[in-house]
Design a protein around this motif. Structure first.
Motif, PDB file in Angstrom:
ATOM      1  N   ARG A  76       0.693  -5.727   1.785  1.00  0.00           N
ATOM      2  CA  ARG A  76       1.403  -6.924   2.488  1.00  0.00           C
ATOM      3  C   ARG A  76       3.304  -6.271   2.697  1.00  0.00           C
ATOM      4  O   ARG A  76       4.097  -7.276   3.753  1.00  0.00           O
ATOM      5  N   GLY A  77       3.714  -5.220   1.976  1.00  0.00           N
ATOM      6  CA  GLY A  77       4.837  -5.234   2.724  1.00  0.00           C
ATOM      7  C   GLY A  77       5.254  -4.032   3.797  1.00  0.00           C
ATOM      8  O   GLY A  77       6.015  -4.671   4.930  1.00  0.00           O
ATOM      9  N   PHE A  90       9.153   3.026  12.338  1.00  0.00           N
ATOM     10  CA  PHE A  90       8.522   3.699  10.460  1.00  0.00           C
ATOM     11  C   PHE A  90       7.181   5.287  10.681  1.00  0.00           C
ATOM     12  O   PHE A  90       6.705   5.865  10.451  1.00  0.00           O
ATOM     13  N   THR A  91       7.311   5.251  12.271  1.00  0.00           N
ATOM     14  CA  THR A  91       6.566   6.840  12.629  1.00  0.00           C
ATOM     15  C   THR A  91       7.406   8.149  12.146  1.00  0.00           C
ATOM     16  O   THR A  91       8.032   8.087  12.791  1.00  0.00           O
ATOM     17  N   LYS A  92       6.083   9.266  11.887  1.00  0.00           N
ATOM     18  CA  LYS A  92       6.842  10.019  11.656  1.00  0.00           C
ATOM     19  C   LYS A  92       7.429  10.233  13.189  1.00  0.00           C
ATOM     20  O   LYS A  92       6.819  11.095  14.337  1.00  0.00           O
ATOM     21  N   LEU A 102      12.303   5.739   9.884  1.00  0.00           N
ATOM     22  CA  LEU A 102      12.673   5.639   8.352  1.00  0.00           C
ATOM     23  C   LEU A 102      10.991   6.761   8.329  1.00  0.00           C
ATOM     24  O   LEU A 102      11.000   6.202   6.420  1.00  0.00           O
ATOM     25  N   TRP A 103      10.683   7.263   8.780  1.00  0.00           N
ATOM     26  CA  TRP A 103       9.337   7.955   7.824  1.00  0.00           C
ATOM     27  C   TRP A 103      10.190   8.933   6.953  1.00  0.00           C
ATOM     28  O   TRP A 103      11.347   9.465   7.030  1.00  0.00           O
ATOM     29  N   ASP A 104       8.910   8.584   5.646  1.00  0.00           N
ATOM     30  CA  ASP A 104      10.017   9.293   4.461  1.00  0.00           C
ATOM     31  C   ASP A 104      10.378   9.473   3.890  1.00  0.00           C
ATOM     32  O   ASP A 104      11.927  10.148   3.000  1.00  0.00           O
ATOM     33  N   VAL A 105      11.460   8.007   4.345  1.00  0.00           N
ATOM     34  CA  VAL A 105      12.582   7.455   3.816  1.00  0.00           C
ATOM     35  C   VAL A 105      13.082   7.536   2.206  1.00  0.00           C
ATOM     36  O   VAL A 105      14.065   7.908   1.168  1.00  0.00           O
ATOM     37  N   TYR A 168       5.217  -0.058   1.088  1.00  0.00           N
ATOM     38  CA  TYR A 168       5.036   0.451   1.940  1.00  0.00           C
ATOM     39  C   TYR A 168       5.852   1.254   2.409  1.00  0.00           C
ATOM     40  O   TYR A 168       5.460   2.836   2.519  1.00  0.00           O
ATOM     41  N   LEU A 169       7.077   1.947   2.150  1.00  0.00           N
ATOM     42  CA  LEU A 169       8.115   2.364   2.672  1.00  0.00           C
ATOM     43  C   LEU A 169       7.469   4.437   1.455  1.00  0.00           C
ATOM     44  O   LEU A 169       7.241   5.529   3.027  1.00  0.00           O
ATOM     45  N   ASP A 170       6.893   4.054   0.743  1.00  0.00           N
ATOM     46  CA  ASP A 170       6.808   5.469  -0.079  1.00  0.00           C
ATOM     47  C   ASP A 170       4.954   5.651   0.112  1.00  0.00           C
ATOM     48  O   ASP A 170       5.474   6.755  -0.016  1.00  0.00           O
ATOM     49  N   THR A 171       4.663   5.020   1.422  1.00  0.00           N
ATOM     50  CA  THR A 171       3.310   5.927   1.748  1.00  0.00           C
ATOM     51  C   THR A 171       3.870   6.293   3.156  1.00  0.00           C
ATOM     52  O   THR A 171       3.026   7.200   3.566  1.00  0.00           O
ATOM     53  N   LEU A 172       4.748   6.080   3.529  1.00  0.00           N
ATOM     54  CA  LEU A 172       4.594   6.540   4.611  1.00  0.00           C
ATOM     55  C   LEU A 172       6.140   8.535   4.471  1.00  0.00           C
ATOM     56  O   LEU A 172       6.302   8.434   4.763  1.00  0.00           O
ATOM     57  N   LYS A 173       4.491   9.197   4.436  1.00  0.00           N
ATOM     58  CA  LYS A 173       5.086  10.463   4.312  1.00  0.00           C
ATOM     59  C   LYS A 173       3.840  11.498   4.076  1.00  0.00           C
ATOM     60  O   LYS A 173       2.857  10.620   4.293  1.00  0.00           O
TER      61      LYS A 173
END
Ligand code: HEC
Length: 173
Positions: A76-77, A90-92, A102-105, A168-173
């Motif tokens: 949902r995020g 949002f991509t690496k 914002l990757w790994d922010v 969601y942001l936390d999944t970007l790592k």
């Protein structure tokens, strides 16, 4: 019918009317509805309840995001974060746009994305790292976190929206 009888009919109609009016007035006097100072019963959805403290504005009033993060929905995020894409990738290794990549922010130093010119408002925090509470405050209202920041995003007033986006942001790592 004689006029006498008409008179009686009219008189009784008038009497009925007067009785109705007087009893209406009397009833109004006897039973006085009092305006309540505040509503006794307010129907609130769970989401509104969660967001209520946030609406008071002050930084300290934000309730901790931890409990909501525990049941947050990163999918949902991701949907909610579509509004960020005007300004962010949002991509690496994704490019900086109006805002930084914002990757790994969620585990990064604040204002440390290479090749991006941060505002002084955010740079002053660059010795600190982002964490869930800082992001909570930031996404609630960027200006309340860093007054003068150039992130012109109004913020998510609903706590669950912020929790889902942070998840969601936390999944970007
Ligand atoms: C209108 C453009 C815009 C939108 C929309 C926007 N941002 Fe930003 N964002 C920026 C800018 C500009 C900055 C840099 C702020 C500064 O330097 O003061 C920034 C900075 C950030 C930072 C700090 C990055 C770092 O490395 O310290 C985060 C986190 C962030 N944005 C998250 C989001 C999220 C999540 C959304 C969507 C909910 C969003 N932003 C929506 C423009 C935007």
């Amino acid at each position: 019918m004689s006029s006498f009888e008409w008179n009686k009919i009219i008189a009784s109609l008038l009497t009925a009317l007067i009785v109705a009016m007087v009893s209406g007035i009397l009833a109004g006097q006897l039973v006085r509805p009092r305006e309540l100072a505040k509503p006794v019963f307010v129907v609130q959805s769970a989401e509104q309840t969660a967001a209520a403290p946030a609406e008071q504005g002050a930084a300290a009033a934000l309730e901790p995001i931890g409990p909501l993060l525990a049941k947050a929905d990163p999918k949902r995020g991701e949907q909610l974060a579509k509004v960020c894409q005007t300004c962010h990738t949002f991509t690496k290794g994704g490019p900086n746009k109006i805002g930084p990549n914002l990757w790994d922010v969620t585990e990064e130093q604040i204002a440390s994305v290479p090749g991006y010119q941060f505002s002084a408002a955010l740079e002053k925090d660059k010795n600190e790292k982002w964490d869930q509470e800082k992001l909570n405050q930031w996404l609630y209202n960027p200006q309340s976190f860093a007054k003068g920041t150039k992130m012109t995003f109004a913020g998510f007033p609903k706590a669950q929206d912020r929790a889902d986006v942070i998840a969601y942001l936390d999944t970007l790592k």
